[in-house]
Design an enzyme around this catalytic site. Structure first.
Site, PDB file in Angstrom:
ATOM      1  N   ARG A  34      45.485  37.870  39.161  1.00  0.00           N
ATOM      2  CA  ARG A  34      44.157  38.464  38.965  1.00  0.00           C
ATOM      3  C   ARG A  34      43.523  38.602  40.346  1.00  0.00           C
ATOM      4  O   ARG A  34      42.785  37.737  40.791  1.00  0.00           O
ATOM      5  CB  ARG A  34      43.317  37.593  38.048  1.00  0.00           C
ATOM      6  CG  ARG A  34      43.900  37.496  36.656  1.00  0.00           C
ATOM      7  CD  ARG A  34      42.952  36.835  35.693  1.00  0.00           C
ATOM      8  NE  ARG A  34      43.511  36.788  34.360  1.00  0.00           N
ATOM      9  CZ  ARG A  34      42.836  36.421  33.288  1.00  0.00           C
ATOM     10  NH1 ARG A  34      41.568  36.078  33.409  1.00  0.00           N
ATOM     11  NH2 ARG A  34      43.416  36.391  32.112  1.00  0.00           N
ATOM     12  N   ARG A  90      35.936  37.124  40.557  1.00  0.00           N
ATOM     13  CA  ARG A  90      34.707  36.418  40.902  1.00  0.00           C
ATOM     14  C   ARG A  90      34.800  35.597  42.178  1.00  0.00           C
ATOM     15  O   ARG A  90      33.789  35.175  42.718  1.00  0.00           O
ATOM     16  CB  ARG A  90      34.306  35.518  39.727  1.00  0.00           C
ATOM     17  CG  ARG A  90      33.783  36.310  38.546  1.00  0.00           C
ATOM     18  CD  ARG A  90      33.572  35.457  37.331  1.00  0.00           C
ATOM     19  NE  ARG A  90      34.843  35.052  36.726  1.00  0.00           N
ATOM     20  CZ  ARG A  90      34.938  34.327  35.637  1.00  0.00           C
ATOM     21  NH1 ARG A  90      33.854  33.885  35.034  1.00  0.00           N
ATOM     22  NH2 ARG A  90      36.125  34.021  35.129  1.00  0.00           N
ATOM     23  N   ARG A 125      30.002  44.108  40.738  1.00  0.00           N
ATOM     24  CA  ARG A 125      29.888  43.797  39.306  1.00  0.00           C
ATOM     25  C   ARG A 125      28.424  43.774  38.873  1.00  0.00           C
ATOM     26  O   ARG A 125      28.078  44.252  37.784  1.00  0.00           O
ATOM     27  CB  ARG A 125      30.541  42.429  39.038  1.00  0.00           C
ATOM     28  CG  ARG A 125      30.427  41.928  37.608  1.00  0.00           C
ATOM     29  CD  ARG A 125      31.305  42.719  36.670  1.00  0.00           C
ATOM     30  NE  ARG A 125      31.235  42.156  35.325  1.00  0.00           N
ATOM     31  CZ  ARG A 125      30.276  42.406  34.459  1.00  0.00           C
ATOM     32  NH1 ARG A 125      29.300  43.230  34.784  1.00  0.00           N
ATOM     33  NH2 ARG A 125      30.287  41.865  33.258  1.00  0.00           N
ATOM     34  N   ASP A 132      41.701  46.333  32.099  1.00  0.00           N
ATOM     35  CA  ASP A 132      41.750  45.221  31.158  1.00  0.00           C
ATOM     36  C   ASP A 132      42.755  45.555  30.067  1.00  0.00           C
ATOM     37  O   ASP A 132      42.906  46.732  29.695  1.00  0.00           O
ATOM     38  CB  ASP A 132      40.376  44.969  30.532  1.00  0.00           C
ATOM     39  CG  ASP A 132      40.333  43.655  29.771  1.00  0.00           C
ATOM     40  OD1 ASP A 132      40.067  42.609  30.392  1.00  0.00           O
ATOM     41  OD2 ASP A 132      40.588  43.673  28.545  1.00  0.00           O
ATOM     42  N   TYR A 187      44.379  39.994  19.642  1.00  0.00           N
ATOM     43  CA  TYR A 187      42.964  40.326  19.806  1.00  0.00           C
ATOM     44  C   TYR A 187      42.516  41.350  18.764  1.00  0.00           C
ATOM     45  O   TYR A 187      41.395  41.275  18.254  1.00  0.00           O
ATOM     46  CB  TYR A 187      42.710  40.870  21.202  1.00  0.00           C
ATOM     47  CG  TYR A 187      42.749  39.837  22.294  1.00  0.00           C
ATOM     48  CD1 TYR A 187      41.616  39.081  22.614  1.00  0.00           C
ATOM     49  CD2 TYR A 187      43.902  39.613  23.034  1.00  0.00           C
ATOM     50  CE1 TYR A 187      41.647  38.134  23.620  1.00  0.00           C
ATOM     51  CE2 TYR A 187      43.939  38.673  24.048  1.00  0.00           C
ATOM     52  CZ  TYR A 187      42.809  37.933  24.342  1.00  0.00           C
ATOM     53  OH  TYR A 187      42.850  36.993  25.336  1.00  0.00           O
TER      54      TYR A 187
END
Length: 244
Positions: A26, A30, A39, A76, A153
Site C-alpha cells: 500500500r 496516510r 486527501r 480500490d 464484500y
C-alpha cells in the site's frame, strides 16, 4: 530506460539481481503528509480514486519521496463491485459499505461485464497518465481484488472478521454463489485487461480473505478463478506478469 531494464520486471522474469526491487503493498497512504493534504482536499475517498489528476498525484508521491522500483495505481478493490452496479460509500472511521448480493434476484440486477468500463474509465486514464509521467526506470503496477475476496464484500456489504455471510451463501445457495464468483471473475479479467492496455506493466490480485476457505473450497473459489484470470491475461498480454 527500456522496459527490459526495469528492475522489478527483470526480477519477475526470474533474473537474480544484486539488490531486490523495492515497493510496498500500500504505497500511497496516510504515512505521507502530502497524501493527507490531497486527501483532505479531495472530498470523499471515491472522489480521490475517480479523479485522475488526484489519483496520479498520490500514486507519484511515494516515487518522488523514496524512488521505489515500481509505482502502484491508486484505486480500490471495491471499484469493480460499484461498476457492476452496487452502491458503494466509505464511512469515515468504519470502512466501506455496499449494497449486497444475497440472492439470485440481486445477482440478476448486476450490470453486464461489458458495462463496467464506463464507470472505470477514469481509472484507465489514471493508468495511462501514470505510465507517461513515471521516471523511465520505474515500472507501473495495476491491481484488482481476487473474486473470492471481492465477493465477501459484495455479500456482506462490508468487511467481516470471519467472512461468515459469504460462506453461508456458498453453502446455502451454491448456484447463486458460484454465479457471483463467475461474474466477478469475468469483470476482473476485463478490468485488468484494460489496465494493461492503458499501460500497466505488472498486475496483481489481492485475495486477502483466502484463508477463510477450507481446502476443497479454496481450490474451487480461490485457486481456480485466479488460474482463469492469469490464463486470460496471458493470452492477451503474455509479457505482463501477474502477482498473486
Amino acid at each position: 530506460m527500456a522496459v527490459e531494464g526495469k528492475r522489478i520486471l527483470r526480477a519477475l522474469r526470474g533474473e537474480a539481481l544484486a539488490t531486490p526491487p523495492v515497493w510496498l503493498m500500500r504505497q500511497a497512504g496516510r504515512y505521507l503528509p502530502e497524501y493527507r493534504a490531497i486527501r483532505a482536499k479531495a472530498g470523499g475517498f471515491l472522489d480521490l480514486c475517480y479523479t485522475p489528476d488526484l489519483a496520479v498525484e498520490v500514486s507519484l508521491q511515494p516515487i518522488r519521496r523514496y524512488g521505489f522500483d515500481a509505482a502502484i495505481l491508486f484505486a480500490d478493490i471495491l471499484l469493480v463491485p460499484q461498476a457492476l452496479g452496487l452502491e458503494l460509500r466509505f464511512a469515515e472511521g468504519e470502512g466501506p459499505r455496499l449494497s449486497t448480493v444475497t440472492s439470485a434476484a440481486d445477482l440478476a440486477r448486476l450490470r453486464p461485464v461489458e458495462a463496467i468500463h464506463e464507470t472505470l474509465a477514469p481509472v484507465y486514464e489514471t493508468v495511462a497518465r501514470l505510465r507517461a509521467e513515471l521516471p523511465a526506470e520505474t515500472a507501473l503496477i495495476g491491481f484488482a481484488g481476487a473474486p473470492w475476496t471481492v465477493a465477501t464484500y459484495m455479500i456482506a456489504g462490508r468487511g467481516t472478521p470471519d467472512q461468515a455471510p459469504a460462506r453461508a451463501l456458498m453453502y446455502g445457495d451454491p448456484a447463486t454463489f458460484a454465479a457471483l464468483i463467475d461474474r466477478v471473475t469475468e469483470a476482473t479479467i476485463a478490468y485488468l485487461a484494460r489496465q494493461i492496455a492503458a499501460g500497466a506493466e505488472v498486475v496483481k490480485l489481492f485475495d486477502s480473505w483466502a484463508g477463510a476457505l477450507p481446502g476443497p473450497r479454496f481450490e474451487e473459489f480461490c485457486v481456480a478463478p485466479a488460474r482463469r484470470i492469469v490464463a486470460a491475461l496471458g493470452a492477451l498480454a503474455p509479457e505482463v506478469p501477474v502477482i498473486g
